[in-house]
Design a protein around this motif. Structure first.
Motif, mmCIF file in Angstrom:
data_model
loop_
_atom_site.group_PDB
_atom_site.id
_atom_site.type_symbol
_atom_site.label_atom_id
_atom_site.label_comp_id
_atom_site.label_asym_id
_atom_site.label_seq_id
_atom_site.Cartn_x
_atom_site.Cartn_y
_atom_site.Cartn_z
ATOM 1 N N ILE A 1 -4.892 0.705 -5.116
ATOM 2 C CA ILE A 1 -3.950 0.818 -3.995
ATOM 3 C C ILE A 1 -4.367 -0.113 -2.864
ATOM 4 O O ILE A 1 -3.543 -0.806 -2.273
ATOM 5 N N LEU A 2 -5.656 -0.159 -2.577
ATOM 6 C CA LEU A 2 -6.166 -0.946 -1.455
ATOM 7 C C LEU A 2 -6.078 -2.447 -1.723
ATOM 8 O O LEU A 2 -5.775 -3.238 -0.824
ATOM 9 N N ILE B 1 0.837 -1.206 0.000
ATOM 10 C CA ILE B 1 0.000 0.000 0.000
ATOM 11 C C ILE B 1 0.869 1.252 0.000
ATOM 12 O O ILE B 1 0.614 2.210 -0.740
#
Length: 624
Positions: A184-185, A98
Motif C-alpha cells: 500500500i505504501l 494509497i
C-alpha cells in the motif's frame, strides 16, 4: 514536500536492492527461515535507514563578515508567471493510490470476516478449526484453520492440516499483513510486488519443509499439493494452501539441503548498504575556524580571566555573570548545566553578548566532569573589547571583535523594505543580526522601490519548492555540492504560495563532482499475462489395509493390489495432461528468461559500480 519524495525514492531503492540480493543469491537456497528474516529485515531497513544521516564537520577558514551595503548587487524583481507545481500533482496521485489500495484492503478484510463470521469452530490445543461447506481452498489466519473436509480424503486432510499448522504456529499471517502494508505504501514500485511474491512463496517453502517432516509419505503430500491447485477460490490476507508456483514448491521439497557455508551470501548485503550510506546518507557541515590572536595584540591588551571548573557552583556562576556585566556591559548567560552524582559539572553552555558588537558562545557536554576553562575579556588601548575562551593548557581560541561588528550607522533609505527569512522586518531587527548567522543577502530594485532580503543559517532551504542554479532547475544534491565561494547572487521568491530559490554563480557554472560514478539503471520487470495452469484432477488413491501383505488379511491385500493397478492405469492416462501442464509452466519460465538475462547483466554492472565507488571513496578520503 521534496524531502518526502527523496525519502520515498531512497526507500524504494533499498527495497529493490534487497529483492535483487534475494533473487540472485538466496532464492535457490534451502535456508527458508533465514530467508524469511532477511526479507523482513529488508522491508524495515528500507523504512528506517533513509531517516539516519551521518554528519561530518569540515573546518574552513572564516570569511569576512563586515557588510558593505554599497557593493551589494541590485537586480530587478520580476513577477513570476503561473507554473504547475508538479510536486503537488505527484503528491495527490500518490495519496490517491494509497487510498485506493486501502479501500481494497478494507474490502479484502471484510470478505475474510464474512467467511469466518458465524461459523462453528472446534478448539484443539492452540488452534481453531472451521469446517466449511463452500468450495474454498484451505487457509489459515493467525490460529484459525479453515477447510472443506468433504473435498479431501483422510490422508489428504492430514497433509493439509500439518501444512496450515506450521503457518499458524510460526505466525506467518503477520508477514502477510506487513507485506500488504508495504504494498500500500509503495504501490508504485514494481519491485514491492515482486518482493511480496517472494515472501509468500518462501512462507510456503517453510510450511512444506516442516510439514513433510511430520508426514511419512512425501509423495502423497506432493500429490495433495497438485490436487489443491485445482481450487482457485482463495481468500486474501491469509496463508492458503494453494499457491500458483506449485512446481517450485515440489522442486524445493525434493531439493538437497544447501551447504552451511553458502550462508556467507547474506553478508554481501552489508557492502551494498555501506555504499548506500556513503552515497546518500552522509552530510558534510562546514564550520568556520576561530581566528588566532596576533602576538602584538595580546601583548598590549589588559585581560581579565574568569575561570570555570568542574566544582564551580551555581551561585559562583551567577556571581561571575554579574561581575562581567558590571565591568564590561556584556550579558552573560550560563545554561544547560548538568552535574554528576558528585555534584561536578558535566555540561554547560556559555553565551556572551554586547548589543550587536560582540557575540560568542561555548558549549561543553561530556559524560565525565568538564575540564577547566576560562572566559578571557581583553581591552586594547583604543578601548575595543574582545572575548576569548582559554583551555587549561593555555591554548586560546581568539575571536577578534572587528569581525563581529555589525555597523548600525549604515545609511538605508526609509522606503527600503527589509525581509528576514521571507518575513517582513525592519532595520532595528536587521541591526540585531549576528553577521555570522547571515547565509545570503540580496538587494533588489524595482523602479523606485528597494528591497533587502536576508537569509540566515537558521532558515531551512529544504522548505523551498524549487531550486534554480543559473536558470536551470536543480536538485537538493546539486545545491549541497555548490561551492559557497562561487555564488554571486541568491534570490528567494514567493509566487502563488510557492517558494523558489534562484542562485547565480560568478562564472555561470557550479561545482559538481564529475568523477563520481553513476549507478546502472535496473531493468523493468515484465508484465505477467500468464494464467495459472490448472493441474488435471487426480484419481483418489486406494487406502492400504491394516497390517502387512504377509501376516495381514491376504484377501484385503489382493483387492488392494487390483485397485492399485486400476489407479496406476488412470494415472498413466493423465500423463499427456501432466505433460501439457509442464509445458505451460515452461512457458512461464520462458517469459521470465529475458528479464533474468537482463538482471544478470545488471548484476555485473552493479559489481563494476561497487568497485568504482570503492575507488572513488578511497581517492576522496586520500585527498582530504
Amino acid at each position: 514536500m521534496e524531502t518526502l519524495f527523496i525519502y520515498i525514492a531512497k526507500s524504494s531503492g533499498l527495497i529493490a536492492l534487497f529483492f535483487l540480493a534475494y533473487y540472485f543469491l538466496l532464492r535457490k537456497e534451502t535456508f527458508f527461515t533465514a530467508n524469511r528474516w532477511f526479507l523482513l529485515a529488508g522491508l524495515f531497513t528500507s523504512l528506517i535507514l533513509p531517516w539516519i544521516v551521518f554528519t561530518t564537520i569540515v573546518w574552513v577558514d572564516p570569511t569576512p563578515s563586515d557588510i558593505d551595503w554599497s557593493k551589494i548587487p541590485m537586480t530587478a524583481v520580476q513577477e513570476e508567471s503561473f507554473e504547475i507545481n508538479w510536486y503537488l500533482v505527484l503528491a495527490v496521485a500518490y495519496i490517491i493510490g494509497i487510498v485506493l489500495f486501502l479501500v481494497q484492503f478494507a474490502l479484502d478484510f471484510y470478505n475474510l470476516n464474512r467467511v469466518l463470521k458465524g461459523k462453528t469452530t472446534q478448539q484443539q490445543a492452540d488452534h481453531k478449526f472451521i469446517d466449511l461447506k463452500e468450495n474454498i481452498a484451505p487457509f489459515s489466519y493467525f490460529n484459525t484453520i479453515v477447510y472443506n473436509s468433504s473435498l479431501y480424503s483422510e490422508a489428504e486432510m492430514e497433509s493439509i492440516l500439518e501444512h496450515e499448522k506450521i503457518h499458524s504456529e510460526q505466525y506467518h499471517t503477520i508477514d502477510v499483513l506487513i507485506t500488504r502494508f508495504f504494498c500500500i505504501l509503495f504501490w508504485f514500485n514494481p519491485f514491492i510486488w515482486l518482493y511480496k511474491k517472494a515472501i509468500l512463496q518462501n512462507l510456503e517453502f517453510i510450511a512444506d519443509s516442516e510439514a513433510s517432516k511430520n508426514i511419512s509419505d512425501k509423495k502423497a503430500y506432493q500429490l495433495t499439493l497438485l490436487k489443491i491447485t485445482a481450487h482457485e477460490n482463495c481468500v486474501v490476507l491469509t496463508n492458503h494452501f494453494y499457491q500458483s508456483l506449485i512446481k517450485k514448491r515440489i522442486v524445493m521439497l525434493n531439493k538437497n539441503q544447501s551447504k552451511k557455508w553458502n550462508s556467507w551470501k547474506y553478508a554481501l548485503i552489508i557492502p551494498a548498504l555501506a555504499a548506500f550510506v556513503f552515497s546518500f546518507q552522509m552530510e558534510v557541515i562546514a564550520k568556520e575556524k576561530n581566528q588566532k590572536p596576533k602576538a602584538e595584540q595580546t601583548a598590549s591588551n589588559d585581560a581579565d580571566v574568569y575561570k570555570i571548573t568542574k566544582n564551580t557552583t551555581e551561585a559562583e556562576l551567577k556571581e561571575k555573570a554579574e561581575t562581567i556585566s558590571k565591568n564590561y556591559g556584556i550579558a552573560v548567560q550560563f545554561s544547560a548545566t548538568k552535574r554528576n552524582a558528585n555534584n561536578e559539572l558535566t555540561a554547560i553552555t556559555v553565551e556572551l553578548r554586547k548589543g550587536t558588537e560582540i557575540s560568542n558562545n561555548r558549549n561543553v557536554n561530556s559524560s565525565e566532569a568538564i575540564k577547566p576553562f576560562g572566559i578571557v575579556i581583553t581591552k586594547d588601548s583604543n578601548g575595543k573589547i574582545s572575548i576569548d575562551f582559554i583551555e587549561e593548557d593555555k591554548s586560546v581560541e581568539k575571536l577578534v571583535v572587528a569581525n563581529n561588528v555589525v555597523s548600525s550607522n549604515t545609511p538605508i533609505s526609509a522606503d527600503t523594505q527589509i525581509y528576514i527569512n521571507e518575513e517582513k522586518s525592519d532595520k532595528t531587527a536587521m541591526d540585531k543580526l549576528d553577521p555570522k548567522e547571515i547565509a545570503t543577502m540580496n538587494v533588489t530594485k524595482n523602479g523606485e522601490k528597494k528591497e533587502i532580503r536576508i537569509i540566515t543559517g537558521k532558515y531551512s532551504i529544504g522548505d523551498m519548492n524549487e531550486i534554480y542554479i543559473n536558470g536551470n532547475k536543480a536538485s537538493q544534491n546539486e545545491l549541497d555540492q555548490l561551492e559557497s565561494g562561487s555564488i554571486e547572487r541568491m534570490d528567494v521568491t514567493n509566487s502563488f504560495g510557492k517558494k523558489a530559490i534562484r542562485i547565480t554563480t560568478k562564472n555561470g557554472t557550479h561545482y559538481q563532482d564529475k568523477n563520481m560514478p553513476v549507478p546502472p539503471v535496473p531493468p523493468t520487470a515484465p508484465v505477467m499475462k500468464f494464467k495459472t495452469p490448472v493441474a488435471p484432477v487426480f484419481p483418489k488413491a486406494p487406502k492400504a489395509p491394516k497390517g502387512d501383505p504377509i501376516n495381514g488379511d491376504k484377501k484385503a491385500w489382493k483387492d488392494f493390489e487390483k485397485k492399485m493397478e486400476d489407479y496406476d492405469a488412470k494415472m498413466k492416462k493423465l500423463e499427456p495432461q501432466m505433460e501439457a501442464f509442464d509445458k505451460q509452466m515452461a512457458e512461464f519460465d520462458k517469459q521470465m528468461e529475458p528479464f533474468n538475462k537482463e538482471m544478470e547483466v545488471f548484476n555485473e554492472k552493479m559489481k563494476a559500480f561497487d568497485k568504482q565507488m570503492e575507488e572513488y571513496l578511497a581517492d576522496k578520503k586520500d585527498n582530504k
